[in-house]
Design an enzyme around this catalytic site. Structure first.
Site, PDB file in Angstrom:
ATOM      1  N   ILE A   1       0.847  -1.203   0.000  1.00  0.00           N
ATOM      2  CA  ILE A   1       0.000   0.000   0.000  1.00  0.00           C
ATOM      3  C   ILE A   1       0.881   1.251   0.000  1.00  0.00           C
ATOM      4  CG2 ILE A   1      -1.852   1.263   1.165  1.00  0.00           C
ATOM      5  CD1 ILE A   1      -2.661  -1.362   2.557  1.00  0.00           C
TER       6      ILE A   1
ATOM      7  N   ASP B   1      11.711   2.800   5.772  1.00  0.00           N
ATOM      8  CA  ASP B   1      11.332   1.386   5.674  1.00  0.00           C
ATOM      9  C   ASP B   1      12.525   0.524   6.079  1.00  0.00           C
ATOM     10  OD1 ASP B   1      10.457  -1.260   4.503  1.00  0.00           O
ATOM     11  OD2 ASP B   1       8.840  -0.002   3.701  1.00  0.00           O
ATOM     12  N   ASN B   2      12.247  -0.609   6.724  1.00  0.00           N
ATOM     13  CA  ASN B   2      13.353  -1.516   7.056  1.00  0.00           C
ATOM     14  C   ASN B   2      13.465  -2.652   6.046  1.00  0.00           C
ATOM     15  OD1 ASN B   2      11.277  -3.226   7.719  1.00  0.00           O
ATOM     16  ND2 ASN B   2      11.991  -3.693   9.787  1.00  0.00           N
TER      17      ASN B   2
ATOM     18  N   GLY C   1       8.955  -4.993   2.447  1.00  0.00           N
ATOM     19  CA  GLY C   1       8.932  -4.054   1.321  1.00  0.00           C
ATOM     20  C   GLY C   1      10.195  -4.158   0.483  1.00  0.00           C
TER      21      GLY C   1
ATOM     22  N   SER D   1      -6.892  -0.964  11.026  1.00  0.00           N
ATOM     23  CA  SER D   1      -7.442  -2.158  10.374  1.00  0.00           C
ATOM     24  C   SER D   1      -8.832  -2.510  10.869  1.00  0.00           C
ATOM     25  CB  SER D   1      -6.483  -3.318  10.650  1.00  0.00           C
ATOM     26  OG  SER D   1      -7.114  -4.549  10.496  1.00  0.00           O
TER      27      SER D   1
ATOM     28  N   TYR E   1      -2.489  -8.975  16.214  1.00  0.00           N
ATOM     29  CA  TYR E   1      -2.391  -7.930  15.196  1.00  0.00           C
ATOM     30  C   TYR E   1      -3.454  -6.851  15.435  1.00  0.00           C
ATOM     31  CZ  TYR E   1      -2.934  -5.706  10.615  1.00  0.00           C
ATOM     32  OH  TYR E   1      -3.059  -4.793   9.603  1.00  0.00           O
TER      33      TYR E   1
ATOM     34  N   LEU F   1      -6.033 -19.239  14.010  1.00  0.00           N
ATOM     35  CA  LEU F   1      -6.378 -18.634  15.284  1.00  0.00           C
ATOM     36  C   LEU F   1      -6.393 -17.115  15.104  1.00  0.00           C
ATOM     37  CD1 LEU F   1      -6.832 -19.598  18.224  1.00  0.00           C
ATOM     38  CD2 LEU F   1      -4.393 -19.200  18.603  1.00  0.00           C
TER      39      LEU F   1
ATOM     40  N   ASP G   1      -8.569 -15.517  13.122  1.00  0.00           N
ATOM     41  CA  ASP G   1      -9.203 -15.180  11.832  1.00  0.00           C
ATOM     42  C   ASP G   1     -10.615 -14.664  12.100  1.00  0.00           C
ATOM     43  OD1 ASP G   1      -9.852 -15.088   9.118  1.00  0.00           O
ATOM     44  OD2 ASP G   1     -10.232 -17.247   8.950  1.00  0.00           O
TER      45      ASP G   1
HETATM   46  P1  NAD Z   1       3.505  -4.500   3.497  1.00  0.00           P
HETATM   47  O1  NAD Z   1       4.147  -5.594   4.265  1.00  0.00           O
HETATM   48  O2  NAD Z   1       3.629  -4.544   2.013  1.00  0.00           O
HETATM   49  O3  NAD Z   1       4.003  -3.082   4.004  1.00  0.00           O
HETATM   50  C1  NAD Z   1       4.557  -2.854   5.270  1.00  0.00           C
HETATM   51  C2  NAD Z   1       5.873  -2.123   5.082  1.00  0.00           C
HETATM   52  O4  NAD Z   1       6.395  -1.769   6.362  1.00  0.00           O
HETATM   53  C3  NAD Z   1       6.932  -2.966   4.382  1.00  0.00           C
HETATM   54  O5  NAD Z   1       7.552  -2.195   3.376  1.00  0.00           O
HETATM   55  C4  NAD Z   1       7.911  -3.318   5.498  1.00  0.00           C
HETATM   56  O6  NAD Z   1       9.223  -3.524   5.011  1.00  0.00           O
HETATM   57  C5  NAD Z   1       7.776  -2.104   6.403  1.00  0.00           C
HETATM   58  N1  NAD Z   1       8.118  -2.364   7.810  1.00  0.00           N
HETATM   59  C6  NAD Z   1       7.685  -3.373   8.604  1.00  0.00           C
HETATM   60  N2  NAD Z   1       8.208  -3.258   9.841  1.00  0.00           N
HETATM   61  C7  NAD Z   1       8.967  -2.134   9.842  1.00  0.00           C
HETATM   62  C8  NAD Z   1       9.769  -1.489  10.825  1.00  0.00           C
HETATM   63  N3  NAD Z   1       9.903  -1.989  12.062  1.00  0.00           N
HETATM   64  N4  NAD Z   1      10.416  -0.353  10.476  1.00  0.00           N
HETATM   65  C9  NAD Z   1      10.317   0.154   9.212  1.00  0.00           C
HETATM   66  N5  NAD Z   1       9.582  -0.425   8.250  1.00  0.00           N
HETATM   67  C10 NAD Z   1       8.915  -1.555   8.553  1.00  0.00           C
HETATM   68  O7  NAD Z   1       1.957  -4.504   3.920  1.00  0.00           O
HETATM   69  P2  NAD Z   1       0.741  -3.614   3.404  1.00  0.00           P
HETATM   70  O8  NAD Z   1      -0.349  -4.557   3.080  1.00  0.00           O
HETATM   71  O9  NAD Z   1       1.178  -2.627   2.397  1.00  0.00           O
HETATM   72  O10 NAD Z   1       0.324  -2.869   4.732  1.00  0.00           O
HETATM   73  C11 NAD Z   1       0.591  -1.478   4.963  1.00  0.00           C
HETATM   74  C12 NAD Z   1      -0.120  -1.057   6.245  1.00  0.00           C
HETATM   75  O11 NAD Z   1      -1.526  -1.191   6.099  1.00  0.00           O
HETATM   76  C13 NAD Z   1       0.261  -1.904   7.459  1.00  0.00           C
HETATM   77  O12 NAD Z   1       0.298  -1.061   8.581  1.00  0.00           O
HETATM   78  C14 NAD Z   1      -0.891  -2.877   7.574  1.00  0.00           C
HETATM   79  O13 NAD Z   1      -1.028  -3.348   8.885  1.00  0.00           O
HETATM   80  C15 NAD Z   1      -2.042  -1.992   7.147  1.00  0.00           C
HETATM   81  N6  NAD Z   1      -3.200  -2.737   6.661  1.00  0.00           N
HETATM   82  C16 NAD Z   1      -3.100  -3.507   5.544  1.00  0.00           C
HETATM   83  C17 NAD Z   1      -4.231  -4.197   5.092  1.00  0.00           C
HETATM   84  C18 NAD Z   1      -4.176  -5.065   3.866  1.00  0.00           C
HETATM   85  O14 NAD Z   1      -5.159  -5.746   3.575  1.00  0.00           O
HETATM   86  N7  NAD Z   1      -3.116  -5.079   3.086  1.00  0.00           N
HETATM   87  C19 NAD Z   1      -5.444  -4.109   5.787  1.00  0.00           C
HETATM   88  C20 NAD Z   1      -5.500  -3.321   6.934  1.00  0.00           C
HETATM   89  C21 NAD Z   1      -4.377  -2.622   7.349  1.00  0.00           C
END
Ligand code: NAD
Length: 318
Positions: free
Chosen positions: A12, A31-32, A36, A120, A144, A278, A280
């Site tokens: 996203i 980003d870490n 990503g 979320s 989560y 668990l 879900d």
């Molecule tokens: P994603 O895993 O593609 O993106 C998460 C990003 O955060 C990654 O680039 C990862 O490298 C980075 N990251 C993780 N831990 C980190 C840290 N400690 N320090 C720096 N960077 C870190 O997932 P996504 O689906 O793009 O999700 C983005 C956000 O949206 C998240 O917060 C997720 O919880 C939230 N979200 C996603 C969904 C979905 O359906 N995809 C639904 C609800 C909420």
């Protein structure tokens, strides 16, 4: 002006960065790279308006200096794997909650005025009311979901104490290009390994709402613009679709789009009531009236979003 996108190299996050650049912002990505990848930012990086900084937000560090002079922070960094959170709760506590606290703190000490938080639908747990409105009790059933709920409370409190303006976006399931987790990706990977059989986690009757990533980003920017012009009356918004599909519907769409026949679908219920793992949530449909009343609605239905995602995976994934 310059904004920060944490998790900007993720699914996203990278779409959000693309959009922010198009809207004229300079963007600092933190980003870490745990899930990503900079390749997600190819287009935006070529504009020269994006700066990528490797930073692990669960540790307070040099990255904090990036907040100085930033106009807003979009906080998307997290471990998004709901399924894993019941077996690795600490990873979720650290990457989702500690990181959110650090981001709030960095915003406070650097005078960043606006925070947009990727929360979320899982904060509601097994909602008693469907579609679920924002004022429904917060009763998460996964670690989560708990970390997202706690993150919202920290940000809300920072907002009251320090005047930082916050919007918590309670995303439904977001799908689309560059997505590397969730049910569609899982089905795609399984079917490319073995096109004769598909293992479904849960009994397949789980029913949830899916939103295409372009719609999710558009809604996020729509609310951000209201936040900065001072017209947003509330802090929590459901961001989802008006319809939903079952996991079995998704299996059928994926099989059809991959052009497969006679696939043996094997369901694997993890709990007596047919959940996939668990924690879900079996039925998820958000009440999106608050967002609709402000004048925003999605372009794609849940089924369309699923279909577009599998088409992209077919053309692009390994
Ligand atoms: P994603 O895993 O593609 O993106 C998460 C990003 O955060 C990654 O680039 C990862 O490298 C980075 N990251 C993780 N831990 C980190 C840290 N400690 N320090 C720096 N960077 C870190 O997932 P996504 O689906 O793009 O999700 C983005 C956000 O949206 C998240 O917060 C997720 O919880 C939230 N979200 C996603 C969904 C979905 O359906 N995809 C639904 C609800 C909420």
């Amino acid at each position: 002006s310059r904004v920060i996108v944490t998790g900007g190299a993720g699914f996203i996050g990278s779409h959000l960065v693309d959009r922010l650049v198009r809207d004229g912002y300079e963007v600092t990505v933190l980003d870490n790279f745990s899930s990503g990848d900079v390749s997600n930012l190819k287009e935006s990086l070529s504009t020269g308006r994006v700066n990528v900084v490797k930073a692990d937000l669960k540790y307070w560090g040099d990255w904090v200096s990036e907040f100085k002079g930033a106009y807003a922070v979009f906080h998307l960094a997290a471990n998004p794997e709901v399924r894993v959170s019941s077996v690795e709760p600490r990873s979720h506590f650290d990457n989702n909650l500690v990181a959110t606290f650090n981001v709030a703190e960095a915003a406070r000490v650097s005078d960043v005025k606006y925070i947009v938080f990727a929360s979320s639908s899982t904060v509601y747990g097994d909602a008693k009311v469907l579609p679920t409105p924002e004022d429904h009790p917060i009763i998460p059933i996964s670690v989560y979901g708990a970390t997202k709920a706690a993150g919202e409370i920290i940000l809300d409190t920072y907002s009251r104490l320090y005047g930082i303006r916050v919007v918590n976006l309670r995303y439904a399931n977001i799908v689309g290009p560059r997505s590397r987790h969730g049910v569609i990706y899982d089905f795609y990977i399984k079917l490319t390994r073995n096109p004769r059989e598909l293992e479904v986690l849960g009994d397949g009757s789980q029913r949830k709402s899916y939103l295409y990533v372009d719609d999710a980003v558009d809604a996020s920017l729509f609310l951000f613009n209201k936040l900065i012009n001072g017209s947003l009356q509330e802090q929590a918004f459901n961001v989802g679709n008006k319809d939903w599909v079952t996991v079995m519907d998704i299996a059928r769409i994926v099989i059809e789009e991959l052009g497969l026949r006679n696939v043996n679908i094997v369901t694997r219920a993890m709990t007596p009531d047919g959940r996939g793992w668990l924690g879900d949530v079996k039925y998820m449909l958000l009440d999106v009236d608050k967002l609709s009343k402000l004048g925003w609605s999605p372009r794609y239905s849940s089924a369309d979003a699923v279909r577009l995602t599998i088409r992209w995976l077919k053309g692009n994934a390994p």
